[in-house]
Write a protein that holds these residues in place. Structure first.
Motif: not given
Length: 932
Positions: A88-96
């Motif tokens: 329910g909380v946003s994070d991550y999305g590493d090394i795009m």
């Protein structure tokens, strides 16, 4: 002889072929949960893998974009290597990374691309999509620590691959080291939910690529540093040419990526994809279900798949990991994991793991212990070796106790108990009041009811650990604490309710979602006493009365009041399958000899709330909990009380389920034998009796103040009550001599009254209430309407001399949503006035903003008001801190009787603010108005 050998060979071959053809991965649909409010992602990952390689269609951190992808979107910004499953909380999305053509722009809307679900596929360990902008086909797969990309450029030209470190969460510090035209190292330190997340990557191209553009620095540079980093790599390609990219992750160092890259030394996409499917089939085969309904098989195996997407391995192949102290450590004889959504997963996911992932469960617990040693307490909601302190309780102890009761070995029981006891004895998050008073009140801490109940359950788990270790004093202490729920049980209403200042908070509406509960209301939390179900039944007056209360829950209106809580979904009456506090409740009918009602409800939930579609989850996936509930319930078992070792049973959803245990044995569940599964997987527990709470161990509940008001003008009469007619109540005023309560207490000055109960030889905890004499006799008339759950005791709460703190969730502030504030204060008679002081709060992440202007008007007759003074201030909606401010309007002394206060709302939040995607409008939070 030859015939015998041939027969044996045929049998072995048959077994081998049968084993080889068991393809459970074909039933996995990764798009389930990517729509609605599931918050899942469709990309490539391995069971419990470090890499979650998936497309990102959301970069704004919006609630439905927490997993980086939402099925309603039609634009892909890039493909990143870490994602959260259903949070329910946003994070991550590493090394795009993002492939494009002839594009050196670092504007995500420029290098991003539209796509269509018609040209998109996903399966276990695999994802594919066609990027429409440049006609590029993207395929993704992975190993545990390495993501593999294959880009097919369907037209000739200048192929470009964007590496953007400023993707999604805030980049604190980054490094890109270019080794040669095929190898790049990346370091990313970012801040979002986890405030200090560090990750390293080794990017390897299968063909030489040149740097064609950079966001900062020269294209001839070999190293790029800072918090604004993006590069473009490119080469000319022919139509149909492919570029493959390996991206290896590590949480420790560049050297760690070198070690981990040995997992995938080649660029063989087909082989890697096949190995990924094989890995998934190995895990999914732990539970085999038989059904002719392929939809049901898809829903089941996708649910099982979702339970295996986390926790995530967080150590290098050589055992190195980054600990809670931000230092590098070596894991000896266990694997270190991350992403523990324990408030969610202790309920069903972790009990499921004790059945089919015993070794990993031990690894999880060893991870907990290391985090205790390195961080000072057990994890609550751990992410990337950061403690987010999201949600409530210390539910690591539930996981540990459940493993100990079930006899799992491989971790230090004594050290685990030390960690559990230490975490329970801290003074933060309401625990100080909980220990002293036997419950948490609204005055002490927000979400007071939920915290009291969940601490009480966790304490029962610690008591079970103490029993196993023969720590009788600790057992006695924690079994008493585990009954704290009784101090919030209102015998009159038969609800577990919040208390304020020692009294029942009034008015009480069980359908209201407010800050006294965690993502729920009074109906949903009233049944959270899994550690003492018999005691709860007794408090209702027996099984018949308890059944009537359960019936009322499931058959009442589904309409709720109070705060809008998007998590509370999947309603059957006031039961909410879409959020975790309700997950055990339908099974409670089993405890009052009404299993047919449990079956009816469980099968209804299985049928109605789980679908083979993007919106096929009724609520957030929550790191596998929503799906774990489905897996267990459809098998015909559920752990209502983790830490007891007991499964409650219900008729299974499938005709036959085979559980393949790690020791090589198997258990077959059918509709004929499911009642025998109370100890499934842990049959030795049949000889272990769960110790009930004895009469000697039962606590005496605390007294209650009958007065819900905290402030008075001239005098106040205070009345004390207790739960039992045989109780004797003792009290003291302002620390003076104790007295027996017989008659109402009359007070004329601000007073603190302390009280406790004696019943036989037992004594309750001591409660206290402070009753404040108002500093004035003013009257106030509101011309604005406060939000009901932010009432601060009504209009007089603005003049009672009781100030709100920065913890606004305790209820001492009045909140006005999307409107200006106006009120008229009557001083009672003409007085000389020269200053009006108002008290405001800002928490912009909760939509609460400082006002923009305050005007003070004065009058002698309440008909004609004259402007006496104005104050204006600039409000910053991007200031994330929570703070208060006094606004003073001073003017030349006037003799007046009436004062009008006008306060102007900030208005709608600007573009880029967290609230903006929701068309967020703001609150004014005002508390005390002081007149001098």
């Amino acid at each position: 002889m030859k015939s015998t050998i041939f027969t044996i060979w045929m049998i072995i071959s048959s077994i081998f072929i049968h084993a080889q053809t068991k393809d459970f991965a074909k039933y996995v649909n990764p798009f389930i949960g990517t729509g609605g409010h599931g918050h899942s992602f469709p990309g490539a990952t391995l069971p419990y893998g470090m890499v979650q390689l998936s497309p990102d269609t959301r970069v704004d951190g919006s609630w439905d974009g927490c997993g980086g992808y939402h099925y309603s979107d039609e634009f892909i910004y890039g493909f990143s290597h870490t994602h959260l499953n259903g949070t329910g909380v946003s994070d991550y999305g590493d090394i795009m990374l993002m492939p494009t053509m002839s594009n050196n722009s670092f504007d995500q809307k420029e290098y991003g691309s539209k796509f269509s679900h018609n040209n998109e596929k996903a399966s276990a360990g695999y994802y594919q999509v066609l990027l429409e902008k440049d006609n590029i086909n993207v395929q993704l797969t992975s190993t545990t620590r390495v993501g593999l990309h294959e880009y097919t450029f369907n037209k000739a030209g200048d192929a470009t691959i964007i590496l953007d470190l400023n993707h999604r969460d805030k980049l604190l510090d980054g490094i890109v080291k270019v080794v040669d035209d095929k190898t790049v190292y990346v370091y990313r330190n970012s801040e979002a939910w986890a405030t200090n997340q560090k990750i390293f990557a080794k990017i390897q191209f299968n063909v030489p690529l040149k740097i064609t553009s950079t966001k900062n620095g020269s294209i001839k540079s070999k190293e790029f540093n800072g918090n604004e980093i993006a590069l473009a790599f490119g080469k000319k390609v022919k139509k149909g040419e492919k570029i493959l990219v390996n991206v290896t992750l590590s949480t420790t160092s560049f050297e760690g990526t070198d070690v981990n890259s040995k997992e995938l030394p080649s660029f063989d996409f087909a082989k890697t994809k096949a190995e990924a499917e094989k890995a998934w089939n190995k895990e999914l085969s732990k539970i085999e279900v038989k059904s002719t309904d392929k939809e049901k098989l898809t829903i089941f195996y996708t649910a099982l798949y979702h339970t295996m997407m986390q926790p995530n391995i967080a150590q290098d192949v050589n055992g190195n990991f980054r600990g809670r102290d931000d230092q590098i450590h070596l894991a000896n004889n266990f694997d270190y994991y991350s992403v523990f959504s324990l408030w969610d997963t202790f309920r069903a996911a972790h009990p499921l793991y004790t059945l089919i992932e015993k070794r990993r469960t031990v690894d999880f617990i060893n991870t907990f212990i290391k985090q205790y040693e390195q961080g000072g307490r057990l994890p609550v909601w751990e992410l990337a070796s950061n403690e987010t302190d999201c949600m409530i309780g210390y539910h690591s102890v539930s996981v540990i106790a459940d493993a100990m009761v079930k006899g799992l070995k491989g971790f230090d029981y004594e050290l685990a108990f030390e960690a559990a006891k230490h975490s329970a004895m801290l003074d933060h998050l309401g625990l100080k009041a909980y220990k002293e008073n036997g419950f948490i009140a609204i005055d002490d801490e927000h979400e007071s009811v939920s915290k009291t109940l969940e601490y009480a359950y966790d304490d029962w788990c610690i008591a079970q650990m103490a029993l196993i270790l023969n720590k009788q004093d600790d057992y006695k202490y924690f079994i008493e604490r585990s009954q704290s729920w009784k101090n919030l049980f209102n015998q009159s209403t038969k609800f577990i309710q919040p208390k304020k200042n020692g009294a029942w908070d009034s008015p009480f509406e069980p359908r209201e979602v407010n800050n006294n509960y965690t993502e729920a209301n009074g109906w949903q939390y009233t049944f959270f006493v899994p550690q003492d179900i018999n005691g709860m039944i007794d408090f209702y007056g027996g099984k018949a009365s308890f059944e009537a209360k359960l019936d009322q829950l499931f058959n009442s209106t589904s309409e709720m009041t109070g705060r809008e809580q998007v998590d509370v979904t999947g309603l059957i009456g006031q039961y909410a399958q879409g959020n975790e506090p309700s997950h055990h409740v339908a099974f409670l009918y089993n405890y009052i000899d009404k299993p047919e009602k449990t079956k009816e409800l469980i099968h209804k939930i299985l049928n109605d709330f789980y679908k083979n579609s993007p919106d096929g989850l009724i609520g957030n996936e929550d790191c596998g909990q929503m799906s774990a509930w489905y897996v267990l319930a459809s098998m015909g078992i559920y752990s209502v009380t983790p830490g007891s070792g007991i499964w409650t049973t219900v008729e299974p959803y499938f005709d036959e389920i085979t559980v393949n245990l790690e020791d090589g044995t198997k258990r077959i569940i059918t509709k004929d034998n499911y009642k025998d599964n109370q100890f499934l997987g842990f049959e030795f527990l049949k000889d272990r009796e769960i110790k009930p709470i004895s009469e000697e161990e039962k606590i005496v509940t605390v007294p209650v103040f009958k007065n819900s008001e905290r402030a008075f003008k001239d005098k106040m009469t205070v009345v004390l009550t207790s739960q039992n007619p045989n109780d004797k109540i003792y009290y003291s005023i302002n620390g003076k001599k104790e007295q027996t309560f017989k008659n109402p207490i009359s007070i004329k000055e601000t007073s603190t009254i302390k009280a406790y109960v004696i019943n036989g030889e037992k004594k309750s905890k001591t409660i206290s209430g402070t009753f404040t004499k108002k500093p004035n006799d003013y009257a106030i008339t509101l011309h604005s309407t406060y939000t009901p759950q932010y009432h601060a005791g009504g209009p007089d709460g603005l003049l009672d001399g009781i100030f709100g703190t920065e913890n606004w969730k305790k209820g001492d502030w009045q909140g006005y949503f999307d409107q200006d504030f106006e009120a008229v204060i009557d001083l009672g008679k003409a007085k000389s006035i020269s200053e009006v002081d108002a008290h405001f709060l800002q928490d912009s992440r909760s939509w609460i903003m400082m006002p923009t202007k305050m005007e003070i008007y004065t009058s002698t007759n309440k008909e004609v008001f004259k402007l006496a003074g104005v104050i204006e201030k600039d409000a910053n909606p991007f200031n994330d801190s929570i703070f208060t401010d006094h606004w003073k309007v001073q003017f030349q002394t006037q003799k007046i009787q009436y004062i009008k206060v006008k306060i102007y709302n900030y208005g709608a939040f600007p573009k880029g603010h967290l609230a903006e995607p929701f068309q967020g409008k703001s609150y004014i939070f005002v508390d005390e108005i002081i007149i001098k």
